[in-house]
Design a protein around this motif. Structure first.
Motif, PDB file in Angstrom:
ATOM      1  N   TYR A 330       0.832  -1.204   0.000  1.00  0.00           N
ATOM      2  CA  TYR A 330       0.000   0.000   0.000  1.00  0.00           C
ATOM      3  C   TYR A 330       0.867   1.255   0.000  1.00  0.00           C
ATOM      4  CZ  TYR A 330      -4.490  -2.358   0.680  1.00  0.00           C
ATOM      5  OH  TYR A 330      -5.624  -3.118   0.504  1.00  0.00           O
ATOM      6  N   ALA A 331       1.978   1.224   0.706  1.00  0.00           N
ATOM      7  CA  ALA A 331       2.886   2.371   0.693  1.00  0.00           C
ATOM      8  C   ALA A 331       3.362   2.659  -0.719  1.00  0.00           C
ATOM      9  CB  ALA A 331       4.073   2.108   1.619  1.00  0.00           C
ATOM     10  N   GLN A 332       3.674   1.607  -1.470  1.00  0.00           N
ATOM     11  CA  GLN A 332       4.104   1.793  -2.857  1.00  0.00           C
ATOM     12  C   GLN A 332       2.968   2.353  -3.707  1.00  0.00           C
ATOM     13  OE1 GLN A 332       5.603  -2.055  -4.076  1.00  0.00           O
ATOM     14  NE2 GLN A 332       6.977  -2.145  -2.311  1.00  0.00           N
ATOM     15  N   GLY A 333       1.753   1.873  -3.510  1.00  0.00           N
ATOM     16  CA  GLY A 333       0.618   2.349  -4.287  1.00  0.00           C
ATOM     17  C   GLY A 333       0.330   3.818  -4.045  1.00  0.00           C
ATOM     18  N   PHE A 334       0.348   4.236  -2.784  1.00  0.00           N
ATOM     19  CA  PHE A 334       0.090   5.652  -2.498  1.00  0.00           C
ATOM     20  C   PHE A 334       1.236   6.530  -2.991  1.00  0.00           C
ATOM     21  CE2 PHE A 334      -3.163   4.029   0.429  1.00  0.00           C
ATOM     22  CZ  PHE A 334      -4.200   4.911   0.144  1.00  0.00           C
ATOM     23  N   ALA A 335       2.467   6.039  -2.912  1.00  0.00           N
ATOM     24  CA  ALA A 335       3.597   6.805  -3.447  1.00  0.00           C
ATOM     25  C   ALA A 335       3.469   6.956  -4.963  1.00  0.00           C
ATOM     26  CB  ALA A 335       4.916   6.117  -3.089  1.00  0.00           C
ATOM     27  N   MET A 336       2.972   5.923  -5.637  1.00  0.00           N
ATOM     28  CA  MET A 336       2.757   6.020  -7.085  1.00  0.00           C
ATOM     29  C   MET A 336       1.709   7.079  -7.410  1.00  0.00           C
ATOM     30  SD  MET A 336       1.528   3.072  -9.755  1.00  0.00           S
ATOM     31  CE  MET A 336       1.021   3.540 -11.412  1.00  0.00           C
ATOM     32  N   MET A 337       0.634   7.133  -6.649  1.00  0.00           N
ATOM     33  CA  MET A 337      -0.393   8.144  -6.894  1.00  0.00           C
ATOM     34  C   MET A 337       0.131   9.548  -6.602  1.00  0.00           C
ATOM     35  SD  MET A 337      -3.987   6.314  -5.818  1.00  0.00           S
ATOM     36  CE  MET A 337      -3.466   5.760  -4.188  1.00  0.00           C
ATOM     37  N   ALA A 342       1.791  14.772  -9.217  1.00  0.00           N
ATOM     38  CA  ALA A 342       2.795  15.758  -9.634  1.00  0.00           C
ATOM     39  C   ALA A 342       2.967  15.763 -11.148  1.00  0.00           C
ATOM     40  CB  ALA A 342       4.128  15.462  -8.946  1.00  0.00           C
ATOM     41  N   GLU A 343       2.952  14.586 -11.768  1.00  0.00           N
ATOM     42  CA  GLU A 343       3.167  14.476 -13.213  1.00  0.00           C
ATOM     43  C   GLU A 343       2.020  15.066 -14.022  1.00  0.00           C
ATOM     44  OE1 GLU A 343       4.909  13.269 -16.886  1.00  0.00           O
ATOM     45  OE2 GLU A 343       5.762  13.449 -14.862  1.00  0.00           O
ATOM     46  N   PHE A 344       0.780  14.816 -13.582  1.00  0.00           N
ATOM     47  CA  PHE A 344      -0.378  15.211 -14.373  1.00  0.00           C
ATOM     48  C   PHE A 344      -1.070  16.470 -13.855  1.00  0.00           C
ATOM     49  CE2 PHE A 344      -0.320  10.423 -14.767  1.00  0.00           C
ATOM     50  CZ  PHE A 344       0.284  10.417 -16.020  1.00  0.00           C
ATOM     51  N   GLY A 345      -0.562  17.041 -12.781  1.00  0.00           N
ATOM     52  CA  GLY A 345      -1.180  18.239 -12.234  1.00  0.00           C
ATOM     53  C   GLY A 345      -2.507  17.970 -11.556  1.00  0.00           C
ATOM     54  N   TRP A 346      -2.652  16.777 -11.002  1.00  0.00           N
ATOM     55  CA  TRP A 346      -3.879  16.427 -10.293  1.00  0.00           C
ATOM     56  C   TRP A 346      -3.712  16.698  -8.806  1.00  0.00           C
ATOM     57  CZ3 TRP A 346      -4.102  10.799 -12.565  1.00  0.00           C
ATOM     58  CH2 TRP A 346      -4.512  10.857 -13.908  1.00  0.00           C
ATOM     59  N   ALA A 347      -4.758  17.176  -8.167  1.00  0.00           N
ATOM     60  CA  ALA A 347      -4.741  17.374  -6.714  1.00  0.00           C
ATOM     61  C   ALA A 347      -5.373  16.151  -6.049  1.00  0.00           C
ATOM     62  CB  ALA A 347      -5.498  18.650  -6.343  1.00  0.00           C
ATOM     63  N   LEU A 348      -4.723  14.994  -6.213  1.00  0.00           N
ATOM     64  CA  LEU A 348      -5.261  13.769  -5.623  1.00  0.00           C
ATOM     65  C   LEU A 348      -5.235  13.874  -4.103  1.00  0.00           C
ATOM     66  CD1 LEU A 348      -3.651  10.960  -7.836  1.00  0.00           C
ATOM     67  CD2 LEU A 348      -5.920  11.973  -8.041  1.00  0.00           C
ATOM     68  N   ASP A 349      -6.375  13.623  -3.492  1.00  0.00           N
ATOM     69  CA  ASP A 349      -6.520  13.699  -2.037  1.00  0.00           C
ATOM     70  C   ASP A 349      -6.274  12.299  -1.470  1.00  0.00           C
ATOM     71  OD1 ASP A 349      -7.428  13.822   0.607  1.00  0.00           O
ATOM     72  OD2 ASP A 349      -8.995  15.273   0.141  1.00  0.00           O
ATOM     73  N   MET A 350      -5.052  12.076  -0.977  1.00  0.00           N
ATOM     74  CA  MET A 350      -4.689  10.718  -0.539  1.00  0.00           C
ATOM     75  C   MET A 350      -5.548  10.215   0.624  1.00  0.00           C
ATOM     76  SD  MET A 350      -2.533   9.862  -2.748  1.00  0.00           S
ATOM     77  CE  MET A 350      -1.760  10.826  -4.046  1.00  0.00           C
ATOM     78  N   PRO A 351      -5.817  11.023   1.670  1.00  0.00           N
ATOM     79  CA  PRO A 351      -6.699  10.510   2.717  1.00  0.00           C
ATOM     80  C   PRO A 351      -8.090  10.165   2.188  1.00  0.00           C
ATOM     81  CG  PRO A 351      -5.546  12.488   3.461  1.00  0.00           C
ATOM     82  CD  PRO A 351      -5.274  12.366   2.009  1.00  0.00           C
ATOM     83  N   ALA A 352      -8.602  10.983   1.244  1.00  0.00           N
ATOM     84  CA  ALA A 352      -9.928  10.695   0.679  1.00  0.00           C
ATOM     85  C   ALA A 352      -9.919   9.386  -0.101  1.00  0.00           C
ATOM     86  CB  ALA A 352     -10.379  11.846  -0.228  1.00  0.00           C
ATOM     87  N   ILE A 353      -8.815   9.110  -0.817  1.00  0.00           N
ATOM     88  CA  ILE A 353      -8.717   7.850  -1.555  1.00  0.00           C
ATOM     89  C   ILE A 353      -8.745   6.668  -0.584  1.00  0.00           C
ATOM     90  CG2 ILE A 353      -7.197   6.437  -2.988  1.00  0.00           C
ATOM     91  CD1 ILE A 353      -6.256   9.079  -4.302  1.00  0.00           C
ATOM     92  N   ALA A 354      -7.985   6.764   0.492  1.00  0.00           N
ATOM     93  CA  ALA A 354      -7.995   5.689   1.489  1.00  0.00           C
ATOM     94  C   ALA A 354      -9.391   5.503   2.073  1.00  0.00           C
ATOM     95  CB  ALA A 354      -6.985   5.988   2.599  1.00  0.00           C
ATOM     96  N   ARG A 355     -10.098   6.606   2.310  1.00  0.00           N
ATOM     97  CA  ARG A 355     -11.455   6.496   2.864  1.00  0.00           C
ATOM     98  C   ARG A 355     -12.419   5.865   1.858  1.00  0.00           C
ATOM     99  NH1 ARG A 355      -9.929  11.553   5.333  1.00  0.00           N
ATOM    100  NH2 ARG A 355     -10.774  12.749   3.576  1.00  0.00           N
ATOM    101  N   VAL A 356     -12.290   6.202   0.581  1.00  0.00           N
ATOM    102  CA  VAL A 356     -13.156   5.627  -0.451  1.00  0.00           C
ATOM    103  C   VAL A 356     -12.967   4.117  -0.534  1.00  0.00           C
ATOM    104  CG1 VAL A 356     -13.419   5.480  -2.972  1.00  0.00           C
ATOM    105  CG2 VAL A 356     -13.501   7.694  -1.843  1.00  0.00           C
ATOM    106  N   TRP A 357     -11.758   3.641  -0.255  1.00  0.00           N
ATOM    107  CA  TRP A 357     -11.461   2.209  -0.342  1.00  0.00           C
ATOM    108  C   TRP A 357     -11.859   1.425   0.907  1.00  0.00           C
ATOM    109  CZ3 TRP A 357      -5.771   2.584  -2.568  1.00  0.00           C
ATOM    110  CH2 TRP A 357      -5.836   2.982  -3.912  1.00  0.00           C
TER     111      TRP A 357
END
Length: 465
Positions: A330-337, A342-357
């Motif tokens: 999971y650490a690798q997966g979140f680091a990839m996101m 940064a690459e695509f200019g997305w404001a991915l909300d990591m805590p929100a992603i974890a909550r959605v899962w």
């Protein structure tokens, strides 16, 4: 009945389940399938939900049945079928209508479609949870314009799974293909989680001599601790099931060749583009590919012999090894996101992603609550450095080392667990060995290097030869 504002195209397993979910939550819906008999059978079998479902015989009839501004969900196979459907809808829809690709699309296809100048609004959403999730509450990762998300949020959050605190497991990930990207990473983690569970099952079966009925209660016990998750739960059920034909354990009758639809492979490929190391996911994809080579594996066993390990390991060792492996994956997966954001200019909300899962999806687990909390403290920090998970790794890593070492010494392939451990050991080494690689690259190609002392000597003396 109120006229529907939502339609759905594609009444396969997932589409039919999702349409019933939408109707059950009080949203009238019009449906269409390319094969008309499928549409009629679906409506005839909808029971009490039939009055909220409008079956249609043609694509034009579907569009006419929906009150503008329309929202149409596509549940068709990824790839050309989506492009064909968008083209067919183009002359029928208006600029305020919205089309939502809810299939397993490659995020780059979603980006391409979004940039193509479609004559209607467009979203791509990742839906996880299989047929059961689609019917009763999936995890939903939405990508697209914020206005489109705001428009669909009431419906999508109504049909989504609920975490224990009541929060709907549906959220907006970002623009364009962000939702499908997060879903792909989810699936990559799913591949890895399943592979690590399979590896611990293999150690119990081949290394500890345990039959499937004896393995089932081990998974059941693990499901009561930190490993509590959907995949551990169903692993216990699979191991406990008897074959209705022979009476033997059903697990012993299943061919050991794993299928895949490609989303885990997409994750591994994109990780390479992003220079984001996800070795546990890559190992899981590799293991699935190897599993399909049954004839070659049989030839290998005939030539080199089959490992007959007698491992001095305990079931507790395996539990702790799996805990460590799961954290590392999971650490690798979140680091990839984080790298993708940064690459695509997305404001991915990591805590929100974890909550959605946390509910609805295949990788739902109790550990995601702690991951959401750790990511909320510091979204940019690698999860292995979060105090809760660092302490857990301190406790679990010795067992992971014992399991990986025993497997290597006695010929048991444990690719995902081994890859996680190797990555961890690289990540805790302030000075690694890449200085040798830089020296080699400069020697044969004058690629240069940076000195530790900061002096301006970018090449070795071999450059003067």
């Amino acid at each position: 009945m109120t006229a529907p504002q939502t339609g759905l195209i594609g009444l396969g397993t997932m589409g039919a389940a999702l349409a019933l979910n939408i109707a059950e939550k009080g949203f009238p819906i019009a449906v269409w399938n390319r094969t008309g008999s499928v549409t009629q059978a679906f409506h005839a079998n909808a029971g009490d939900l039939a009055p909220r479902i409008t079956p249609t015989a043609t694509l034009a009839e579907l569009v006419q049945a929906i009150t503008p501004p329309r929202a149409i969900i596509l549940m068709v196979p990824a790839g050309q079928a989506v492009d064909d459907q968008l083209a067919a809808l183009a002359p029928l829809l208006g600029p305020e209508d919205l089309v939502i690709d809810a299939g397993n699309a490659n995020f780059r296809d979603t980006n391409r479609r979004d940039a193509a100048g479609l004559p209607f609004h467009f979203m791509g959403i990742g839906v996880s949870g299989g047929e059961e999730g689609a019917r009763h509450g999936p995890s939903i990762m939405a990508g697209g314009p914020p206005a489109a998300w705001a428009r669909m949020q009431p419906l999508l959050q109504a049909i989504a799974a609920r975490a224990e605190d009541g929060t709907p497991c549906a959220d907006h990930m970002g623009p364009s293909g962000a939702g499908h990207f997060v879903k792909a990473v989810h699936n990559g983690i799913e591949y890895a989680d399943m592979q690590m569970i399979a590896e611990t099952y293999g150690v119990m079966r081949d290394g500890l001599g345990m039959a499937a009925p004896a393995i089932a209660p081990v998974f059941d016990a693990w499901n009561k601790g930190i490993l509590q998750s959907y995949l551990i739960e169903i692993s216990g059920q699979v191991a406990a099931t008897a074959d209705p034909v022979t009476g033997a354990p059903l697990l012993d009758m299943i061919v050991d060749s794993a299928g895949q639809k490609g989303t885990g492979r997409w994750t591994a490929v994109e990780a390479q583009h992003l220079a984001a190391p996800v070795p546990v996911i890559e190992a899981a994809v590799m293991a699935r590919n190897v599993s399909a080579r049954r004839a070659e594996r049989a030839a290998g066993e005939a030539r080199f012999g089959r490992a007959t390990p007698d491992l001095n390991l305990s079931v507790d060792d395996l539990e702790q090894a799996l805990i460590a492996g799961k954290i590392l994956c999971y650490a690798q997966g979140f680091a990839m996101m984080t790298a993708a954001a940064a690459e695509f200019g997305w404001a991915l909300d990591m805590p929100a992603i974890a909550r959605v899962w946390r509910a609805g999806c295949i990788i739902r687990s109790a550990m995601l609550n702690d991951m959401a909390a750790a990511l909320a403290e510091d979204p940019a920090r690698n999860l292995i450095l979060a105090p809760f998970f660092a302490a857990q790794l301190d406790h679990s890593l010795p067992a992971l080392r014992r399991v990986v070492a025993a497997g290597a010494l006695q010929g048991m392939g444990l690719p995902a667990l081994s890859a996680g451990l190797a990555w961890f050991d690289l990540m805790r080494q302030a000075r690694g060995t890449a200085n040798m690689i830089q020296g080699q690259r400069d020697f044969f190609g004058l690629h240069g290097f940076t000195r530790l002392d900061g002096l301006d000597h970018p090449h070795g003396p071999w450059a003067q030869a």
